[in-house]
Design a protein around this motif. Structure first.
Motif, PDB file in Angstrom:
ATOM      1  N   ARG A   1      -2.338   5.207  -3.731  1.00  0.00           N
ATOM      2  CA  ARG A   1      -3.131   6.402  -3.465  1.00  0.00           C
ATOM      3  C   ARG A   1      -2.255   7.624  -3.714  1.00  0.00           C
ATOM      4  NH1 ARG A   1      -6.460   4.037   0.531  1.00  0.00           N
ATOM      5  NH2 ARG A   1      -6.763   1.917  -0.197  1.00  0.00           N
TER       6      ARG A   1
ATOM      7  N   LYS B   1       0.845  -1.185   0.000  1.00  0.00           N
ATOM      8  CA  LYS B   1       0.000   0.000   0.000  1.00  0.00           C
ATOM      9  C   LYS B   1       0.890   1.249   0.000  1.00  0.00           C
ATOM     10  CE  LYS B   1      -4.122   1.675   2.364  1.00  0.00           C
ATOM     11  NZ  LYS B   1      -5.040   1.482   3.480  1.00  0.00           N
TER      12      LYS B   1
ATOM     13  N   SER C   1      -6.616   6.558  -7.604  1.00  0.00           N
ATOM     14  CA  SER C   1      -7.264   7.054  -6.390  1.00  0.00           C
ATOM     15  C   SER C   1      -6.458   8.212  -5.824  1.00  0.00           C
ATOM     16  CB  SER C   1      -7.368   5.940  -5.354  1.00  0.00           C
ATOM     17  OG  SER C   1      -8.143   4.899  -5.858  1.00  0.00           O
ATOM     18  N   VAL C   2      -6.888   9.400  -6.191  1.00  0.00           N
ATOM     19  CA  VAL C   2      -6.124  10.588  -5.811  1.00  0.00           C
ATOM     20  C   VAL C   2      -7.065  11.641  -5.239  1.00  0.00           C
ATOM     21  CG1 VAL C   2      -4.740  12.503  -6.739  1.00  0.00           C
ATOM     22  CG2 VAL C   2      -4.344  10.174  -7.539  1.00  0.00           C
ATOM     23  N   VAL C   3      -6.589  12.325  -4.194  1.00  0.00           N
ATOM     24  CA  VAL C   3      -7.387  13.410  -3.632  1.00  0.00           C
ATOM     25  C   VAL C   3      -6.612  14.715  -3.729  1.00  0.00           C
ATOM     26  CG1 VAL C   3      -8.538  11.861  -2.009  1.00  0.00           C
ATOM     27  CG2 VAL C   3      -6.558  13.162  -1.262  1.00  0.00           C
ATOM     28  N   GLN C   4      -7.373  15.796  -3.788  1.00  0.00           N
ATOM     29  CA  GLN C   4      -6.725  17.088  -3.783  1.00  0.00           C
ATOM     30  C   GLN C   4      -6.350  17.439  -2.359  1.00  0.00           C
ATOM     31  OE1 GLN C   4      -8.553  20.757  -3.938  1.00  0.00           O
ATOM     32  NE2 GLN C   4      -6.636  21.694  -4.532  1.00  0.00           N
TER      33      GLN C   4
ATOM     34  N   TYR D   1      -4.296  14.089   8.456  1.00  0.00           N
ATOM     35  CA  TYR D   1      -5.562  13.357   8.407  1.00  0.00           C
ATOM     36  C   TYR D   1      -5.382  11.885   8.044  1.00  0.00           C
ATOM     37  CZ  TYR D   1      -7.440  18.002   8.745  1.00  0.00           C
ATOM     38  OH  TYR D   1      -7.720  19.263   9.187  1.00  0.00           O
ATOM     39  N   TYR D   2      -4.134  11.498   7.759  1.00  0.00           N
ATOM     40  CA  TYR D   2      -3.896  10.087   7.434  1.00  0.00           C
ATOM     41  C   TYR D   2      -3.535   9.331   8.712  1.00  0.00           C
ATOM     42  CZ  TYR D   2      -3.965  11.235   2.464  1.00  0.00           C
ATOM     43  OH  TYR D   2      -4.360  11.632   1.209  1.00  0.00           O
ATOM     44  N   PRO D   3      -3.966   8.085   8.808  1.00  0.00           N
ATOM     45  CA  PRO D   3      -3.735   7.342  10.058  1.00  0.00           C
ATOM     46  C   PRO D   3      -2.281   6.871  10.208  1.00  0.00           C
ATOM     47  CG  PRO D   3      -4.837   5.950   8.449  1.00  0.00           C
ATOM     48  CD  PRO D   3      -4.724   7.304   7.820  1.00  0.00           C
TER      49      PRO D   3
ATOM     50  N   THR E   1      -0.496  20.563   5.023  1.00  0.00           N
ATOM     51  CA  THR E   1      -1.629  20.631   5.957  1.00  0.00           C
ATOM     52  C   THR E   1      -2.463  19.354   6.037  1.00  0.00           C
ATOM     53  OG1 THR E   1      -2.947  21.590   4.184  1.00  0.00           O
ATOM     54  CG2 THR E   1      -1.932  23.122   5.723  1.00  0.00           C
ATOM     55  N   ASP E   2      -2.395  18.507   5.019  1.00  0.00           N
ATOM     56  CA  ASP E   2      -3.362  17.408   4.960  1.00  0.00           C
ATOM     57  C   ASP E   2      -2.838  16.045   5.386  1.00  0.00           C
ATOM     58  OD1 ASP E   2      -5.368  19.092   4.228  1.00  0.00           O
ATOM     59  OD2 ASP E   2      -5.079  18.826   2.077  1.00  0.00           O
TER      60      ASP E   2
END
Lengths: 213, 392
Positions: free
Chosen positions: A55, A31, A73-76, A85-87, A81-82
């Motif tokens: 990802r 992963k 599978s991609v996010v903006q 939010y990932y574990p 800063t982001d």
């Protein structure tokens, strides 16, 4: 980054060797998170060559849309800063390719990466390369090179460093350098451990595989 | 709940309807609905393995006629651009189901339906519903088709809420989910707009506490005003300005009165007037309430990520830059929670000046995103690229 608006990988389209080198260092079937995944060139390679659960996180909307349109599978989002939010341990490998120098807080970004992933693969342009040093020494101006092609007032690269600066930061965070590949004129050399003063002078780019040790 | 005995019947004017007789659907409010009817349309064929079903969830005032002409209005399906043979939601490849939500007024059990005890229509005796209740009812329909797991649950606005509810509550039944212009909770501002609409309906003298079905009158004015207020929220300021500006309606100068002097007034009045011909005021109350109550985080101890913990569902979240009803920031919250849950998620914000309604319009970037996502998900699901060639 050549054009602040273009994606990091887009810039490297001509030097796919960088992407292949990274892909080769990713275990098949694992992963992976690619931070600053651009138009998805590396993710595509990872999915097709290494069958990973891939990802991506990308700042530019154009890049994200291009990725999702090609089925990735991609996010903006923003590396600065982001990542929070990932574990913890959410990924086997976290990749930051030609993006660290464009982040606001490289130390925090690297620390977050180490929290999220078991292994880190980070590629950076080497500001210690002899051409860079020579430009500054002889011309007295900020260097403009192939991988650092924008003027100082236009560049998105706000935190440039040398290979040695980078390994100092890696030490500070408490990470181990598993291996390093130096790139110069399209030729790759794998070195074990940290780059030497000579590597720091001759390499245009470095690709580091890091672990928590 | 007991597995219901289903009894398929066809109502020519409403598409297909299935009656789940003898079964009671337990609702979040504590009440139960008996003998539920669900009106639906399907497009394409369910494959032998029953792995190619896509559930389309409609928005507040839509219905099951997503890809075929609405028999009442004569208008084409509201997502006809997306759904059909060879289209992005390819009916040669997928089995597409769209059902009217319970509480609705296009054939599914709602306030207009007759009470089982024979005492007339429910009206406001109808129990208050939630998005989760709507999803439970859809679950009955999916069971009716013998489908264990949906290939995709897809919807915009309230339909997106349902897609998120499906994924959170029935993750094993949802291979992929596409919430578009949606949110995991209705914002204070959105509740506020809904309340304005509801109060307009309730204030109409013809509303009569919701027991207006016996008489000739309907709370048309109230429902019309509710629609006018809501319609503003579906459009962007740019759209309003470009389309209407301060242009006057069929006149050279303002009338110094309260006629529809401005084009925007005339447009909104028209929207209100046409809406009341196709929608029931009580349904409007119930469905807006269901949206207001929606809060996935609250259902999971205040932790949104917990709603998606361990999910294997693939998500594609989309928002539009000019949507101020379900702004991008809401989708970002959803995406962050999904990331925190380790979910497989894509998120695209689409540049559009068309406001919330953009999800219903021809937005090439939305279509391209959906196309890429569905193809990749279909590959992961092992669905064939196309049906065997017919011209042999």
């Amino acid at each position: 980054m050549i054009d602040p608006k273009a994606s990091a990988h887009g810039n490297l389209a001509s030097s796919r060797i960088d992407l292949q080198l990274i892909a080769n260092r990713v275990e098949p079937g694992t992963k992976v998170l690619d931070i600053g995944c651009g138009n998805g060139a590396l993710l595509d390679l990872l999915v097709s060559d290494r069958q990973v659960d891939a990802r991506g996180l990308e700042l530019s909307q154009k890049g994200v849309n291009a990725c999702v349109t090609r089925g990735l599978s991609v996010v903006q989002g923003n590396a600065d800063t982001d990542l929070s939010y990932y574990p913890d341990n959410g990924f086997d490998t976290v990749i930051l390719s030609q993006t660290l120098q464009a982040t606001q807080k490289p130390l925090e970004v690297l620390s977050e990466m180490a929290r999220i992933g078991e292994r880190l693969i980070v590629s950076i342009p080497n500001f210690g390369h002899w051409r860079v040093r020579l430009d500054l020494l002889l011309k007295g101006r900020m260097p403009i090179t192939g991988s650092l092609a924008a003027s100082w007032y236009e560049t998105a690269n706000i935190h440039l460093c040398t290979l040695r600066d980078f390994t100092d930061l890696v030490d500070q965070i408490g990470l181990q350098v598993e291996s390093c590949i130096t790139l110069s004129n399209g030729r790759a050399r794998e070195i074990s451990g940290k780059p030497s003063a000579r590597h720091n002078l001759l390499a245009q780019q470095g690709v580091f595989v890091l672990s928590r040790g | 709940m007991d597995r219901p005995v289903s009894e398929a019947q066809t109502k020519a004017d409403l598409g297909e309807t299935v009656l789940f007789k003898g079964a009671a659907l337990k609702l979040d409010c504590g009440a139960a609905l008996e003998d539920i009817e669900i009106a639906f349309r399907t497009y394409g064929q369910l494959n032998a393995e029953k792995t190619n079903a896509i559930l389309i969830c409609h928005a507040l005032t839509m219905d099951q006629h997503a890809a075929s002409e609405n028999p009442l209005s004569g208008k084409p399906g509201w997502w006809i651009d997306l759904i059909g043979a060879g289209k992005i939601i390819d009916t040669d490849r997928y089995f597409v189901i769209c059902s009217n939500v319970i509480g609705g007024c296009a054939g599914s059990t709602g306030p207009q339906s007759l009470k089982p005890d024979g005492s007339g229509p429910y009206g406001t005796d109808f129990p208050v519903l939630t998005i989760a209740d709507m999803v439970r009812a859809q679950g009955l329909l999916i069971d009716h088709f013998g489908i264990d797991s949906l290939f995709c649950v897809l919807g915009g606005s309230m339909g997106g809420m349902q897609a998120l509810e499906w994924a959170a509550t029935h993750p094993e039944r949802v291979f992929s989910a596409v919430p578009i212009a949606a949110s995991t909770r209705h914002s204070s501002q959105n509740i506020a707009f809904h309340e304005v609409g509801r109060q307009a309906i309730i204030a109409d003298p013809h509303f009569q506490g919701g027991r207006y079905y016996d008489g000739d009158e309907r709370p048309r004015k109230g429902l019309g005003v509710a629609r006018m207020a809501a319609h503003i929220t579906y459009l962007s300021e740019t759209t309003l300005q470009q389309k209407f500006g301060r242009n006057l309606q069929d006149r050279e100068a303002v009338s110094y009165g309260f006629d529809a002097d401005f084009q925007i007034e005339s447009y909104l009045r028209h929207q209100g007037m046409t809406f009341v011909e196709r929608f029931d005021a009580n349904s409007y109350l119930y469905i807006t309430r269901a949206m207001d109550y929606f809060d996935l985080a609250a259902d999971h101890g205040g932790n949104l990520a917990a709603a998606f913990e361990g999910t294997k569902t693939r998500f594609c979240v989309m928002s539009f830059t000019s949507d101020w009803l379900f702004p991008t920031s809401e989708s970002v919250q959803t995406v962050r929670a999904l990331n925190a849950a380790g979910a497989n998620v894509s998120f695209v914000e689409i540049e559009s000046d068309k406001g919330h309604d953009a999800f219903l319009l021809d937005e090439p970037e939305m279509h391209a995103t959906l196309d890429g996502f569905l193809k990749s998900a279909a590959q992961a699901r092992g669905l064939n690229a196309t049906k065997e060639a017919k011209d042999d």
